[in-house]
Design an enzyme around this catalytic site. Structure first.
Site, PDB file in Angstrom:
ATOM      1  N   HIS A   1       0.670   5.748   0.857  1.00  0.00           N
ATOM      2  CA  HIS A   1      -0.020   6.945   1.348  1.00  0.00           C
ATOM      3  C   HIS A   1       0.637   8.138   0.684  1.00  0.00           C
ATOM      4  O   HIS A   1       1.864   8.166   0.521  1.00  0.00           O
ATOM      5  CB  HIS A   1       0.138   7.111   2.861  1.00  0.00           C
ATOM      6  CG  HIS A   1      -0.387   5.970   3.665  1.00  0.00           C
ATOM      7  ND1 HIS A   1      -1.725   5.717   3.819  1.00  0.00           N
ATOM      8  CD2 HIS A   1       0.261   5.022   4.390  1.00  0.00           C
ATOM      9  CE1 HIS A   1      -1.889   4.663   4.601  1.00  0.00           C
ATOM     10  NE2 HIS A   1      -0.690   4.217   4.952  1.00  0.00           N
TER      11      HIS A   1
ATOM     12  N   TYR B   1      11.663   4.393   0.644  1.00  0.00           N
ATOM     13  CA  TYR B   1      10.597   4.828  -0.266  1.00  0.00           C
ATOM     14  C   TYR B   1       9.679   5.843   0.413  1.00  0.00           C
ATOM     15  O   TYR B   1       8.483   5.626   0.567  1.00  0.00           O
ATOM     16  CB  TYR B   1       9.799   3.618  -0.752  1.00  0.00           C
ATOM     17  CG  TYR B   1      10.687   2.481  -1.190  1.00  0.00           C
ATOM     18  CD1 TYR B   1      11.491   2.608  -2.322  1.00  0.00           C
ATOM     19  CD2 TYR B   1      10.759   1.302  -0.461  1.00  0.00           C
ATOM     20  CE1 TYR B   1      12.340   1.588  -2.720  1.00  0.00           C
ATOM     21  CE2 TYR B   1      11.591   0.271  -0.861  1.00  0.00           C
ATOM     22  CZ  TYR B   1      12.378   0.426  -1.985  1.00  0.00           C
ATOM     23  OH  TYR B   1      13.205  -0.586  -2.372  1.00  0.00           O
TER      24      TYR B   1
ATOM     25  N   HIS C   1       0.839  -1.196   0.000  1.00  0.00           N
ATOM     26  CA  HIS C   1       0.000   0.000   0.000  1.00  0.00           C
ATOM     27  C   HIS C   1       0.869   1.239   0.000  1.00  0.00           C
ATOM     28  O   HIS C   1       2.077   1.173   0.209  1.00  0.00           O
ATOM     29  CB  HIS C   1      -1.003  -0.001   1.160  1.00  0.00           C
ATOM     30  CG  HIS C   1      -0.435   0.300   2.512  1.00  0.00           C
ATOM     31  ND1 HIS C   1       0.259  -0.618   3.266  1.00  0.00           N
ATOM     32  CD2 HIS C   1      -0.474   1.430   3.258  1.00  0.00           C
ATOM     33  CE1 HIS C   1       0.602  -0.074   4.421  1.00  0.00           C
ATOM     34  NE2 HIS C   1       0.183   1.176   4.443  1.00  0.00           N
TER      35      HIS C   1
END
Length: 179
Positions: free
Chosen positions: A61, A151, A59
């Site tokens: 954000h 990341y 996932h």
């Protein structure tokens, strides 16, 4: 069937969470170059400012600020998701079920269909979401220090002097070193 009502304020800043169908997958970090290329392609076609981002294995954000005359974040996410899936499929990097199974709307099953979106209300809301984004790899146990996760826009925030280099250290490390 539920009808989702999305915010549509042109020029607003939004927090997003996008998730892969397979929560055990690692496609996002294992193929970060394909994700970055997909984001860059979407930004060329429909510009936006990426204020903060963290990419985890399954996932991500991010905080975006859209142009003053534009509220269409859905188009941008569609382009990013399709571009990433297409790149992986063309390179033969998707497992058979992730590249061939289609949902009821005809989409590939790599991504969950929906995504979470929240319109940022003020500077405090923005700051809380930036912190949430940058601390997320620690929260999920991927690293003990937010700065150890490669990341993340945290590294840009540190370079620009917006956050100190030791920002985002887990409570376990702080306790062990008396910090």
């Amino acid at each position: 069937m539920r009808r989702y009502i999305r915010s549509d304020v042109a020029g607003a800043t939004y927090f997003f969470t996008l998730t892969l169908q397979d929560r055990s997958a690692r496609y996002l970090v294992d193929h970060i170059a394909a994700l970055r290329a997909s984001v860059a392609d979407a930004k060329k076609r429909h510009p936006f400012c990426m204020d903060a981002v963290v990419v985890l294995p399954e996932h991500l954000h991010t905080l975006w600020t859209l142009p003053a005359d534009d509220a269409d974040f859905g188009m941008r996410w569609m382009l990013i998701k399709q571009g990433f899936t297409r790149r992986l499929r063309e390179e033969g990097l998707l497992e058979r079920r992730a590249s061939s199974t289609r949902g009821t709307k005809g989409e590939r099953s790599l991504w969950q269909r929906r995504f979470w979106e929240h319109r940022i209300r003020d500077d405090d809301d923005f700051a809380r979401h930036v912190d949430y984004i940058h601390f997320n790899p620690v929260k999920h146990g991927w690293v003990m220090r937010a700065g150890d996760w490669p990341y993340s826009s945290l590294h840009r925030y540190v370079r620009e002097g917006k956050l100190p280099p030791n920002w985002g250290i887990s409570a376990a490390i702080q306790g062990a070193f008396g910090e």
